[in-house]
Design a protein around this motif. Structure first.
Motif, PDB file in Angstrom:
ATOM      1  N   LYS A 186      48.517  41.315  40.654  1.00 15.74           N
ATOM      2  CA  LYS A 186      47.810  42.337  39.873  1.00 15.74           C
ATOM      3  C   LYS A 186      47.494  43.559  40.720  1.00 15.74           C
ATOM      4  O   LYS A 186      47.593  44.707  40.274  1.00 15.74           O
ATOM      5  CB  LYS A 186      46.516  41.757  39.301  1.00 15.74           C
ATOM      6  N   LEU A 187      47.097  43.313  41.955  1.00 15.31           N
ATOM      7  CA  LEU A 187      46.758  44.408  42.855  1.00 15.31           C
ATOM      8  C   LEU A 187      47.990  45.255  43.162  1.00 15.31           C
ATOM      9  O   LEU A 187      47.926  46.491  43.156  1.00 15.31           O
ATOM     10  CB  LEU A 187      46.159  43.842  44.142  1.00 15.31           C
ATOM     11  N   GLU A 188      49.109  44.609  43.414  1.00 15.22           N
ATOM     12  CA  GLU A 188      50.350  45.343  43.682  1.00 15.22           C
ATOM     13  C   GLU A 188      50.789  46.154  42.465  1.00 15.22           C
ATOM     14  O   GLU A 188      51.272  47.288  42.600  1.00 15.22           O
ATOM     15  CB  GLU A 188      51.450  44.370  44.107  1.00 15.22           C
ATOM     16  N   GLU A 189      50.603  45.603  41.279  1.00  7.98           N
ATOM     17  CA  GLU A 189      50.932  46.349  40.063  1.00  7.98           C
ATOM     18  C   GLU A 189      50.051  47.577  39.925  1.00  7.98           C
ATOM     19  O   GLU A 189      50.512  48.663  39.528  1.00  7.98           O
ATOM     20  CB  GLU A 189      50.762  45.448  38.834  1.00  7.98           C
TER      21      GLU A 189
ATOM     22  N   ARG B 271      37.003  41.717  38.433  1.00  6.88           N
ATOM     23  CA  ARG B 271      36.249  41.910  37.186  1.00  6.88           C
ATOM     24  C   ARG B 271      36.984  42.869  36.255  1.00  6.88           C
ATOM     25  O   ARG B 271      37.077  42.621  35.046  1.00  6.88           O
ATOM     26  CB  ARG B 271      34.853  42.455  37.483  1.00  6.88           C
ATOM     27  N   LEU B 272      37.493  43.949  36.819  1.00  7.45           N
ATOM     28  CA  LEU B 272      38.173  44.964  36.011  1.00  7.45           C
ATOM     29  C   LEU B 272      39.461  44.438  35.390  1.00  7.45           C
ATOM     30  O   LEU B 272      39.931  44.963  34.373  1.00  7.45           O
ATOM     31  CB  LEU B 272      38.486  46.196  36.876  1.00  7.45           C
ATOM     32  N   ASN B 273      40.026  43.398  35.981  1.00  9.03           N
ATOM     33  CA  ASN B 273      41.320  42.895  35.526  1.00  9.03           C
ATOM     34  C   ASN B 273      41.232  41.490  34.935  1.00  9.03           C
ATOM     35  O   ASN B 273      42.266  40.809  34.797  1.00  9.03           O
ATOM     36  CB  ASN B 273      42.315  42.913  36.688  1.00  9.03           C
ATOM     37  N   ASN B 274      40.022  41.062  34.560  1.00  8.13           N
ATOM     38  CA  ASN B 274      39.803  39.773  33.898  1.00  8.13           C
ATOM     39  C   ASN B 274      40.373  38.601  34.695  1.00  8.13           C
ATOM     40  O   ASN B 274      40.975  37.677  34.133  1.00  8.13           O
ATOM     41  CB  ASN B 274      40.408  39.794  32.489  1.00  8.13           C
ATOM     42  N   LEU B 275      40.172  38.679  35.999  1.00  5.00           N
ATOM     43  CA  LEU B 275      40.580  37.601  36.883  1.00  5.00           C
ATOM     44  C   LEU B 275      39.354  36.814  37.327  1.00  5.00           C
ATOM     45  O   LEU B 275      38.218  37.340  37.291  1.00  5.00           O
ATOM     46  CB  LEU B 275      41.289  38.168  38.117  1.00  5.00           C
ATOM     47  N   PRO B 276      39.532  35.565  37.756  1.00  8.96           N
ATOM     48  CA  PRO B 276      38.387  34.831  38.307  1.00  8.96           C
ATOM     49  C   PRO B 276      37.751  35.608  39.462  1.00  8.96           C
ATOM     50  O   PRO B 276      38.450  36.027  40.389  1.00  8.96           O
ATOM     51  CB  PRO B 276      39.023  33.525  38.799  1.00  8.96           C
ATOM     52  N   VAL B 277      36.449  35.817  39.396  1.00 11.52           N
ATOM     53  CA  VAL B 277      35.756  36.639  40.388  1.00 11.52           C
ATOM     54  C   VAL B 277      35.366  35.753  41.571  1.00 11.52           C
ATOM     55  O   VAL B 277      34.278  35.187  41.625  1.00 11.52           O
ATOM     56  CB  VAL B 277      34.529  37.336  39.780  1.00 11.52           C
ATOM     57  N   THR B 278      36.264  35.669  42.535  1.00 11.65           N
ATOM     58  CA  THR B 278      36.051  34.804  43.692  1.00 11.65           C
ATOM     59  C   THR B 278      35.861  35.593  44.985  1.00 11.65           C
ATOM     60  O   THR B 278      35.341  35.049  45.963  1.00 11.65           O
ATOM     61  CB  THR B 278      37.266  33.874  43.875  1.00 11.65           C
TER      62      THR B 278
ATOM     63  N   ASP C  84      48.338  41.121  56.576  1.00 14.34           N
ATOM     64  CA  ASP C  84      48.113  40.948  55.140  1.00 14.34           C
ATOM     65  C   ASP C  84      46.757  41.513  54.725  1.00 14.34           C
ATOM     66  O   ASP C  84      46.630  42.166  53.687  1.00 14.34           O
ATOM     67  CB  ASP C  84      48.199  39.473  54.767  1.00 14.34           C
ATOM     68  N   VAL C  85      45.760  41.257  55.517  1.00 13.56           N
ATOM     69  CA  VAL C  85      44.422  41.775  55.200  1.00 13.56           C
ATOM     70  C   VAL C  85      44.408  43.299  55.314  1.00 13.56           C
ATOM     71  O   VAL C  85      43.816  43.989  54.480  1.00 13.56           O
ATOM     72  CB  VAL C  85      43.367  41.145  56.135  1.00 13.56           C
ATOM     73  N   LYS C  86      45.074  43.808  56.328  1.00 11.16           N
ATOM     74  CA  LYS C  86      45.149  45.257  56.493  1.00 11.16           C
ATOM     75  C   LYS C  86      45.826  45.905  55.292  1.00 11.16           C
ATOM     76  O   LYS C  86      45.368  46.932  54.780  1.00 11.16           O
ATOM     77  CB  LYS C  86      45.910  45.596  57.777  1.00 11.16           C
ATOM     78  N   ASN C  87      46.920  45.303  54.832  1.00 13.26           N
ATOM     79  CA  ASN C  87      47.612  45.833  53.658  1.00 13.26           C
ATOM     80  C   ASN C  87      46.746  45.726  52.409  1.00 13.26           C
ATOM     81  O   ASN C  87      46.743  46.630  51.558  1.00 13.26           O
ATOM     82  CB  ASN C  87      48.929  45.087  53.453  1.00 13.26           C
ATOM     83  N   LEU C  88      46.037  44.616  52.284  1.00 10.71           N
ATOM     84  CA  LEU C  88      45.104  44.441  51.175  1.00 10.71           C
ATOM     85  C   LEU C  88      44.084  45.575  51.146  1.00 10.71           C
ATOM     86  O   LEU C  88      43.824  46.183  50.092  1.00 10.71           O
ATOM     87  CB  LEU C  88      44.400  43.089  51.300  1.00 10.71           C
TER      88      LEU C  88
ATOM     89  N   THR D 178      33.456  42.287  48.376  1.00 11.00           N
ATOM     90  CA  THR D 178      32.864  43.003  47.246  1.00 11.00           C
ATOM     91  C   THR D 178      33.897  43.830  46.504  1.00 11.00           C
ATOM     92  O   THR D 178      33.928  43.862  45.269  1.00 11.00           O
ATOM     93  CB  THR D 178      31.728  43.918  47.748  1.00 11.00           C
ATOM     94  N   ALA D 179      34.781  44.491  47.256  1.00  8.62           N
ATOM     95  CA  ALA D 179      35.824  45.314  46.637  1.00  8.62           C
ATOM     96  C   ALA D 179      36.804  44.451  45.846  1.00  8.62           C
ATOM     97  O   ALA D 179      37.245  44.821  44.749  1.00  8.62           O
ATOM     98  CB  ALA D 179      36.565  46.109  47.711  1.00  8.62           C
ATOM     99  N   VAL D 180      37.163  43.291  46.394  1.00 10.65           N
ATOM    100  CA  VAL D 180      38.064  42.375  45.695  1.00 10.65           C
ATOM    101  C   VAL D 180      37.414  41.874  44.406  1.00 10.65           C
ATOM    102  O   VAL D 180      38.059  41.820  43.344  1.00 10.65           O
ATOM    103  CB  VAL D 180      38.460  41.192  46.605  1.00 10.65           C
ATOM    104  N   LYS D 181      36.144  41.522  44.465  1.00 13.94           N
ATOM    105  CA  LYS D 181      35.438  41.061  43.262  1.00 13.94           C
ATOM    106  C   LYS D 181      35.410  42.144  42.188  1.00 13.94           C
ATOM    107  O   LYS D 181      35.609  41.854  40.995  1.00 13.94           O
ATOM    108  CB  LYS D 181      34.012  40.641  43.618  1.00 13.94           C
ATOM    109  N   ALA D 182      35.170  43.366  42.595  1.00 10.34           N
ATOM    110  CA  ALA D 182      35.151  44.472  41.627  1.00 10.34           C
ATOM    111  C   ALA D 182      36.512  44.614  40.944  1.00 10.34           C
ATOM    112  O   ALA D 182      36.593  44.816  39.726  1.00 10.34           O
ATOM    113  CB  ALA D 182      34.770  45.769  42.328  1.00 10.34           C
TER     114      ALA D 182
END
Length: 487
Positions: free
Chosen positions: A456-459, A439-446, A404-408, A432-436
């Motif tokens: 959202k990422l799959e879309e 932010r770009l998609n108005n999601l909680p920055v965790t 899962d992490v590899k696919n992410l 850091t990449a996930v947070k970026a």
């Protein structure tokens, strides 16, 4: 491919059952008299004429039937036993393309021909007792959900498919538009994953054309059905009238279709008198389908292929490569080189048998079954084109490892983020990449990937895949055609 009686008819097999778009091909070949006669009989001796049962064989079948009827724990429906016996004979062939359909299944198989279908939009076969994806249809829910050729479908909504016939498995996956099919998927080199596919209408519109930069025409063929040849002819003429200098034909993830259509569409590119395809029966007798009116094309042609290009797509690719001077670009094709016939009258109760009776060969006599056709110009798509959907079973976070992490990480690379690695270890740079992205998609920055972030990422990845600018195979085909046209 199938023959239906003496006529060429395409049966969109699994799509016809309300979910899969299958394109098993038919050929205009008169059935041998031994197949058409449907003769049967009983011999009083220990031997029988060809096609007949011996007395001993009939006794064995009858005894087994009565043992079950008289002694099995519960009462068994007579018709179910007979259907099971026919299924058993076909299963003994160990051929994923030879199947039995009871009257209900056979009716569904025919009723939705040349219509709009509801389902997930993928062709499947049954191999070694498992449901295997031949190809998802372009633009279908299956493709959008990340289903790939050669994926194994192990379960549907938690219900395992082991031990089911293909039509039984199909009935588990089919369902109305808008409903969800949670598919348990096994993919080579990975742990099993769950993929959610929302069923939808699967239209039969099969031709999409456009003029690209540099006067390079592009025609995408998604299936070969009854109207495809005429639509292709119209699109080709329109592009030629606009001064097309070269052509790219895209049959990627095209599982095949109607034989007359692929012959008619291939013929203009194959000079008169040259073979488009051959068929061979079990006695080794071959028959060629020749180009009658073809002249060939003066402009260069490239055919885009991948491992979801099957059956009729492979016929066209082989014909244009070997007899039309075209170059094949992309990845090796699926490799389906057999011909099936449907016996829909012989059983007398509305059921039918679809059975392999021939193989087809390329113009040069190559049998591509289970081997596929290799491209002249091999081009792989970026890794994120084939990445598996995230399982969404757990929240992905710092220091976690696994597929899962590899696919992410592969997805993050695809959308222009920089996780720092793609080996499956969730490091600080991945955070850091996930947070970026969040932010770009108005999601909680965790910096963690919960279900909302995963969706959202799959879309976002799907959007990048659909962007022609990221299609390395198309770029390569256009570059070849442009270069050849300039010479």
């Amino acid at each position: 491919m199938f023959l239906r009686g003496r006529n060429l008819v395409v049966f969109v097999a699994f799509l016809l059952l309300g979910m899969f778009a299958s394109s098993i091909l038919t050929l205009t070949i008169v059935r041998p008299s031994s197949l058409a006669s449907g003769e049967s009989g009983v011999s009083n001796g220990s031997t029988a004429k060809p096609g007949e049962f011996t007395a001993a064989e009939l006794k064995k079948l009858s005894t087994a039937y009565h043992l079950i009827q008289d002694n099995y724990l519960t009462q068994i429906d007579r018709g179910k036993l007979i259907d099971g016996a026919v299924n058993g004979m076909l299963d003994a062939l160990n051929d994923p393309y030879s199947t039995y359909m009871d009257p209900k299944e056979a009716g569904q198989f025919q009723d939705v021909l040349n219509s709009t279908f509801q389902g997930i939009g993928a062709e499947v076969s049954l191999e070694d007792g498992r449901v295997k994806v031949v190809s998802p249809i372009k633009g279908s829910p299956a493709e959008k959900a990340g289903i790939l050729p050669n994926d194994l479908i192990l379960s549907v909504n938690g219900e395992k498919l082991d031990g089911l016939t293909l039509t039984e498995a199909v009935s588990k996956i089919r369902g109305p538009k808008g409903s969800q099919a949670k598919l348990g998927i096994m993919r080579s080199g990975m742990d099993s994953i769950e993929v959610i596919v929302v069923r939808d209408d699967i239209p039969v519109e099969t031709i999409y054309s456009e003029m690209l930069e540099g006067q390079i025409g592009k025609i995408e063929i998604r299936e070969y059905v009854s109207h495809t040849a005429q639509k292709f002819k119209e699109a080709l003429k329109q592009l030629e009238d606009q001064g097309m200098k070269g052509l790219v034909i895209d049959v990627r993830s095209n599982p095949g279709g109607l034989f007359p259509a692929v012959i008619e569409m291939s013929e203009p590119f194959v000079p008169q008198g040259k073979p488009i395809v051959q068929v061979e029966d079990r006695d080794g007798q071959k028959q060629s389908t020749l180009s009658v009116k073809g002249t060939g094309k003066k402009y260069p042609v490239a055919v885009l292929i991948n491992n979801g290009s099957a059956s009729a797509s492979e016929i066209m690719a082989g014909a244009l490569q070997q007899m039309g001077g075209a170059k094949l670009v992309g990845e090796k094709t699926y490799g389906k080189g057999t011909v099936q016939v449907t016996f829909d009258k012989e059983l007398g109760d509305g059921s039918n048998i679809k059975m392999t009776i021939m193989k087809w060969l390329t113009p040069n006599g190559d049998w591509i079954h289970k081997k596929g056709i290799a491209p002249d110009i091999a081009v792989e798509q970026p890794a994120y084109f084939k990445v598996a959907p995230l399982s969404k079973k757990t929240v992905l976070r710092l220091d976690m490892t696994g597929d899962d992490v590899k696919n992410l990480q592969t997805m993050l690379v695809g959308i222009g983020q920089a996780p720092g690695r793609t080996d499956g270890y969730f490091n600080e740079q991945t955070v850091t990449a996930v947070k970026a992205f969040q932010r770009l998609n108005n999601l909680p920055v965790t910096g963690e990937v919960d279900e909302k972030t995963a969706v959202k990422l799959e879309e976002a990845v799907s959007k990048e895949i659909r962007n022609p600018k990221n299609d390395l195979q198309l770029k390569s085909a256009v570059n070849y055609v442009s270069g050849a046209a300039a010479k």
